[in-house]
Design a protein around this motif. Structure first.
Motif, PDB file in Angstrom:
ATOM      1  N   PRO A   1       0.783  -1.244   0.000  1.00 23.34           N
ATOM      2  CA  PRO A   1       0.000   0.000   0.000  1.00 23.34           C
ATOM      3  C   PRO A   1       0.816   1.296   0.000  1.00 23.34           C
ATOM      4  O   PRO A   1       0.759   2.055  -0.965  1.00 23.34           O
ATOM      5  N   LEU A   2       1.591   1.582   1.025  1.00 21.45           N
ATOM      6  CA  LEU A   2       2.292   2.864   1.104  1.00 21.45           C
ATOM      7  C   LEU A   2       3.427   2.946   0.097  1.00 21.45           C
ATOM      8  O   LEU A   2       3.554   3.922  -0.654  1.00 21.45           O
ATOM      9  N   LEU A   3       4.246   1.905   0.043  1.00 26.04           N
ATOM     10  CA  LEU A   3       5.370   1.894  -0.897  1.00 26.04           C
ATOM     11  C   LEU A   3       4.871   1.959  -2.334  1.00 26.04           C
ATOM     12  O   LEU A   3       5.424   2.681  -3.169  1.00 26.04           O
ATOM     13  N   GLY A   4       3.810   1.208  -2.642  1.00 26.42           N
ATOM     14  CA  GLY A   4       3.270   1.209  -3.999  1.00 26.42           C
ATOM     15  C   GLY A   4       2.798   2.581  -4.419  1.00 26.42           C
ATOM     16  O   GLY A   4       3.026   3.015  -5.560  1.00 26.42           O
ATOM     17  N   ALA A   5       2.142   3.301  -3.513  1.00 24.31           N
ATOM     18  CA  ALA A   5       1.657   4.650  -3.833  1.00 24.31           C
ATOM     19  C   ALA A   5       2.814   5.601  -4.098  1.00 24.31           C
ATOM     20  O   ALA A   5       2.757   6.435  -5.018  1.00 24.31           O
ATOM     21  N   LEU A   6       3.889   5.485  -3.307  1.00 25.92           N
ATOM     22  CA  LEU A   6       5.054   6.353  -3.495  1.00 25.92           C
ATOM     23  C   LEU A   6       5.732   6.082  -4.834  1.00 25.92           C
ATOM     24  O   LEU A   6       6.104   7.001  -5.564  1.00 25.92           O
ATOM     25  N   VAL A   7       5.902   4.798  -5.154  1.00 28.20           N
ATOM     26  CA  VAL A   7       6.560   4.436  -6.415  1.00 28.20           C
ATOM     27  C   VAL A   7       5.697   4.841  -7.608  1.00 28.20           C
ATOM     28  O   VAL A   7       6.204   5.357  -8.612  1.00 28.20           O
ATOM     29  N   ALA A   8       4.378   4.630  -7.525  1.00 28.70           N
ATOM     30  CA  ALA A   8       3.485   5.020  -8.619  1.00 28.70           C
ATOM     31  C   ALA A   8       3.559   6.527  -8.862  1.00 28.70           C
ATOM     32  O   ALA A   8       3.591   6.981 -10.009  1.00 28.70           O
ATOM     33  N   ARG A   9       3.608   7.318  -7.774  1.00 31.31           N
ATOM     34  CA  ARG A   9       3.708   8.769  -7.925  1.00 31.31           C
ATOM     35  C   ARG A   9       5.033   9.155  -8.575  1.00 31.31           C
ATOM     36  O   ARG A   9       5.086  10.047  -9.437  1.00 31.31           O
ATOM     37  N   LYS A  10       6.108   8.468  -8.197  1.00 26.45           N
ATOM     38  CA  LYS A  10       7.413   8.747  -8.803  1.00 26.45           C
ATOM     39  C   LYS A  10       7.410   8.428 -10.295  1.00 26.45           C
ATOM     40  O   LYS A  10       7.976   9.168 -11.108  1.00 26.45           O
ATOM     41  N   ILE A  11       6.760   7.319 -10.671  1.00 27.38           N
ATOM     42  CA  ILE A  11       6.685   6.953 -12.088  1.00 27.38           C
ATOM     43  C   ILE A  11       5.861   7.989 -12.858  1.00 27.38           C
ATOM     44  O   ILE A  11       6.247   8.404 -13.966  1.00 27.38           O
ATOM     45  N   ARG A  12       4.741   8.415 -12.288  1.00 27.67           N
ATOM     46  CA  ARG A  12       3.919   9.432 -12.961  1.00 27.67           C
ATOM     47  C   ARG A  12       4.716  10.706 -13.181  1.00 27.67           C
ATOM     48  O   ARG A  12       4.652  11.321 -14.257  1.00 27.67           O
ATOM     49  N   ARG A  13       5.484  11.103 -12.168  1.00 29.21           N
ATOM     50  CA  ARG A  13       6.295  12.315 -12.287  1.00 29.21           C
ATOM     51  C   ARG A  13       7.392  12.128 -13.321  1.00 29.21           C
ATOM     52  O   ARG A  13       7.691  13.037 -14.099  1.00 29.21           O
ATOM     53  N   GLY A  14       8.001  10.942 -13.334  1.00 25.69           N
ATOM     54  CA  GLY A  14       9.061  10.679 -14.301  1.00 25.69           C
ATOM     55  C   GLY A  14       8.570  10.701 -15.742  1.00 25.69           C
ATOM     56  O   GLY A  14       9.302  11.090 -16.655  1.00 25.69           O
ATOM     57  N   LEU A  15       7.329  10.291 -15.938  1.00 28.12           N
ATOM     58  CA  LEU A  15       6.737  10.319 -17.286  1.00 28.12           C
ATOM     59  C   LEU A  15       6.293  11.724 -17.682  1.00 28.12           C
ATOM     60  O   LEU A  15       6.061  11.994 -18.868  1.00 28.12           O
ATOM     61  N   GLY A  16       6.148  12.611 -16.698  1.00 27.50           N
ATOM     62  CA  GLY A  16       5.637  13.952 -16.986  1.00 27.50           C
ATOM     63  C   GLY A  16       4.128  14.015 -16.978  1.00 27.50           C
ATOM     64  O   GLY A  16       3.534  14.967 -17.465  1.00 27.50           O
ATOM     65  N   LEU A  17       3.475  12.992 -16.399  1.00 26.82           N
ATOM     66  CA  LEU A  17       2.014  12.898 -16.449  1.00 26.82           C
ATOM     67  C   LEU A  17       1.372  13.022 -15.060  1.00 26.82           C
ATOM     68  O   LEU A  17       0.213  12.678 -14.874  1.00 26.82           O
ATOM     69  N   ASP A  18       2.111  13.550 -14.111  1.00 26.04           N
ATOM     70  CA  ASP A  18       1.592  13.619 -12.748  1.00 26.04           C
ATOM     71  C   ASP A  18       0.492  14.664 -12.571  1.00 26.04           C
ATOM     72  O   ASP A  18      -0.260  14.618 -11.597  1.00 26.04           O
ATOM     73  N   ALA A  19       0.375  15.605 -13.508  1.00 30.06           N
ATOM     74  CA  ALA A  19      -0.678  16.628 -13.412  1.00 30.06           C
ATOM     75  C   ALA A  19      -1.840  16.350 -14.368  1.00 30.06           C
ATOM     76  O   ALA A  19      -2.791  17.145 -14.432  1.00 30.06           O
ATOM     77  N   ALA A  20      -1.781  15.239 -15.091  1.00 26.03           N
ATOM     78  CA  ALA A  20      -2.778  14.974 -16.136  1.00 26.03           C
ATOM     79  C   ALA A  20      -4.160  14.693 -15.549  1.00 26.03           C
ATOM     80  O   ALA A  20      -4.300  13.871 -14.650  1.00 26.03           O
ATOM     81  N   ARG A  21      -5.143  15.383 -16.071  1.00 31.15           N
ATOM     82  CA  ARG A  21      -6.542  15.124 -15.694  1.00 31.15           C
ATOM     83  C   ARG A  21      -7.199  14.181 -16.689  1.00 31.15           C
ATOM     84  O   ARG A  21      -8.137  13.471 -16.346  1.00 31.15           O
ATOM     85  N   TRP A  22      -6.728  14.223 -17.937  1.00 30.38           N
ATOM     86  CA  TRP A  22      -7.270  13.340 -18.968  1.00 30.38           C
ATOM     87  C   TRP A  22      -6.107  12.734 -19.754  1.00 30.38           C
ATOM     88  O   TRP A  22      -5.231  13.429 -20.242  1.00 30.38           O
ATOM     89  N   LEU A  23      -6.128  11.432 -19.877  1.00 27.48           N
ATOM     90  CA  LEU A  23      -5.185  10.702 -20.725  1.00 27.48           C
ATOM     91  C   LEU A  23      -6.021   9.987 -21.779  1.00 27.48           C
ATOM     92  O   LEU A  23      -6.901   9.189 -21.445  1.00 27.48           O
ATOM     93  N   LEU A  24      -5.761  10.280 -23.029  1.00 26.61           N
ATOM     94  CA  LEU A  24      -6.598   9.768 -24.109  1.00 26.61           C
ATOM     95  C   LEU A  24      -5.790   8.861 -25.028  1.00 26.61           C
ATOM     96  O   LEU A  24      -4.585   9.046 -25.219  1.00 26.61           O
ATOM     97  N   THR A  25      -6.478   7.891 -25.619  1.00 25.31           N
ATOM     98  CA  THR A  25      -5.831   7.022 -26.601  1.00 25.31           C
ATOM     99  C   THR A  25      -6.830   6.665 -27.688  1.00 25.31           C
ATOM    100  O   THR A  25      -8.044   6.668 -27.465  1.00 25.31           O
TER     101      THR A  25
END
Length: 553
Positions: A285-309
């Motif tokens: 739980p806690l570690l997973g949330a921290l790592v997921a946030r780091k990955i989102r930031r690394g991708l540049g998508l941590d502020a994204a409200r909509w991701l489309l495909t």
């Protein structure tokens, strides 16, 4: 007064007059950002529109843009609109012969040119058109944009185009045959944009990042038209090399991409954190949330409200992977012929594994053969100078998409394949390759997949391995692929089971003639490229065959 039916030009006038000093366009270049306010955008576009008129361009003429996405792409488009001309955009990575065909078929009178992937090859095949080039290194030869606007007074008039007036002709790349011209009206563009804004609610505080070709109707609607209606800023990356850094610098609130790039992002993450290790971490739980946030930031998508495909099927396994990172991707469906407006998984109505339910004011039904038909205000009136193909795809206002689908009890649509992609094995059984390709895509080592097998006993998968496979030995890759094959084949009837995988590490590219400019597979070309390896599987036990192009040890 602005209304949902207001055209792109009317929105440009609105922001130009009400928020002149707000930044609209941002261009990354040589490690810095060049910014253009709404006032500067309006002035540059008006000066260039006057220059077009001075060079003999009259309302109704066709003018083309041949360039990678950049701030000047939109500036040129606005200038074309202001001059009353029709934009005929050309894919910058299209084969030079197809570029020449589009310019000739459309009858373009002038060309705006920017940075290209294959400048010399394109230059050699271009027709002798008047040319204005964008002020970036590596552009084609011609009159420099900055020099042209510097000596030109701005166009004084502010045109109010009729909704039925043409603003563009989009040439679909197609997987076979010559490109087809799809005219788009100002009213069609406004219809699609207004209805999508009502669903998403984007506004002036949002940030867009433009990287898919603006020569395609989807990017023009989702980036150009959305940003005009919202008054939101649009940023453009400098190059492929700076793409990730530029994306992190922008931190867009809306990001639209295709499955190929979403898979590339995934491959990059897994190259740093192997799949099994990442799965374990995300389950804590806690570690997973921290790592997921780091990955989102690394991708540049941590502020994204909509991701489309869109543009191609997105594997369900890939969507689930991004969900676990806190990055829900909204999948939609549309095509040039209906202004990319058909179905969508929007935040209030979403079902993974489908392309969403029909959008507002879009009629959608299936033919007796299971083909998806759509009808609404933004469906084209016909292909440009092509009555024969128009009659094939437009009947009583219904667009015959060529895509096969299903509609469930809740109204969600699933694409089951492309009618022209289906093939029959030597056993007389019909195969829809897209479903098999999606099952194979569960394996994160596989980046590109094309299932073939016309006239063969069983379907065969041609596969390009991703970056993560490069860190493994051949035996490890084979074991992983064979495990995926065994798992998926247990779910399939005997005639549809994939017998072999032909593996290579050499990517299929647009320049190599194996992908369209919108990254769709050119199936016939791929099958021909690997014909020898496919034939080598005849009579062999199921398993993996390595292409001679593979660089894995």
């Amino acid at each position: 007064m602005l209304t949902p039916e207001s055209t792109a030009l009317e929105w440009l006038y609105h922001w130009e007059s009400t928020t002149p000093d707000r930044v609209y366009l941002r261009q990354a270049l040589a490690g810095a950002w060049r910014e253009y306010t709404w006032r500067e955008v309006g002035q540059q576009a008006r000066r260039m529109a006057a220059a077009l008129r001075a060079r003999g361009i009259v309302p109704g003429d066709q003018v083309s843009i041949l360039s990678r996405n950049c701030a000047h792409w939109l500036l040129a488009d606005f200038a074309i609109m202001l001059a009353g001309a029709i934009n005929v955009p050309v894919y910058p990575n299209q084969h030079p012969d197809e570029i020449a065909y589009v310019l000739a078929h459309a009858g373009s009178k002038l060309l705006f040119a920017g940075r290209l992937e294959q400048t010399a090859a394109v230059e050699a095949r271009l027709p002798p058109l008047p040319r204005i080039v964008f002020p970036y290194p590596g552009a084609l030869g011609g009159d420099n944009w900055d020099d042209v606007v510097a000596g030109q007074p701005p166009l004084a008039e502010s045109r109010r185009p009729d909704p039925e007036e043409l603003c563009a002709i989009f040439y679909t790349s197609g997987t076979t045959g010559t490109p087809k011209g799809v005219p788009q009206e100002y009213g069609a563009m406004a219809f699609a944009t207004a209805n999508l804004q009502a669903l998403l609610g984007f506004g002036a505080e949002d940030r867009f990042f433009s990287h898919l070709p603006l020569a395609h109707v989807a990017e023009r609607i989702i980036v150009e038209a959305f940003s005009l209606r919202a008054g939101a800023a649009v940023s453009f990356p400098d190059s492929l090399e700076t793409f990730q850094a530029d994306l992190r610098a922008v931190r867009p609130t809306l990001f639209f991409s295709v499955p190929r790039l979403w898979m590339r992002f995934q491959q990059g993450v897994l190259a740093q954190r192997p799949a099994k290790r990442l799965d374990f971490i995300l389950a804590v739980p806690l570690l997973g949330a921290l790592v997921a946030r780091k990955i989102r930031r690394g991708l540049g998508l941590d502020a994204a409200r909509w991701l489309l495909t869109g543009a191609a099927p997105t594997p369900l396994s890939l969507l689930h992977w991004y969900e676990r990172l806190g990055l829900p991707i909204l999948e939609g469906y549309g095509m040039s012929e209906n202004s990319a407006y058909a179905t969508f998984n929007h935040p209030g109505r979403r079902k993974l594994g489908t392309v969403g339910a029909p959008l507002p004011h879009c009629e959608l039904r299936l033919s007796e053969d299971g083909e998806i038909l759509t009808r609404h205000r933004a469906v084209m009136r016909g292909y440009y100078l092509d009555p024969e193909r128009t009659a094939e795809q437009l009947q009583d206002g219904w667009l015959h998409t060529g895509d096969l689908g299903e509609i469930d009890a809740e109204g969600f649509v699933t694409i089951t394949g492309r009618a022209k992609d289906t093939f029959k094995t030597s056993k007389g059984e019909w195969i829809v390759p897209s479903g098999l390709e999606e099952k194979l895509a569960r394996n994160p080592l596989l980046e590109q997949i094309c299932v073939v097998g016309a006239g063969l006993p069983q379907p065969i998968a041609l596969v390009v391995l991703g970056a993560a496979a490069g860190k493994l030995a051949r035996a490890e890759v084979e074991n992983s692929v064979l495990e995926t094959l065994a798992t998926m084949n247990r779910e399939l009837p005997s005639h549809a089971r994939v017998g072999h995988c032909v593996l290579t590490s050499e990517p299929w590219t647009i320049e190599g003639g194996l992908l369209t400019p919108t990254l769709k597979l050119r199936r016939a070309a791929i099958a021909k490229r690997f014909e020898a390896q496919v034939q080598a599987t005849a009579g062999a036990p199921p398993g993996c065959v390595w292409s001679k192009e593979s660089k894995l040890s």
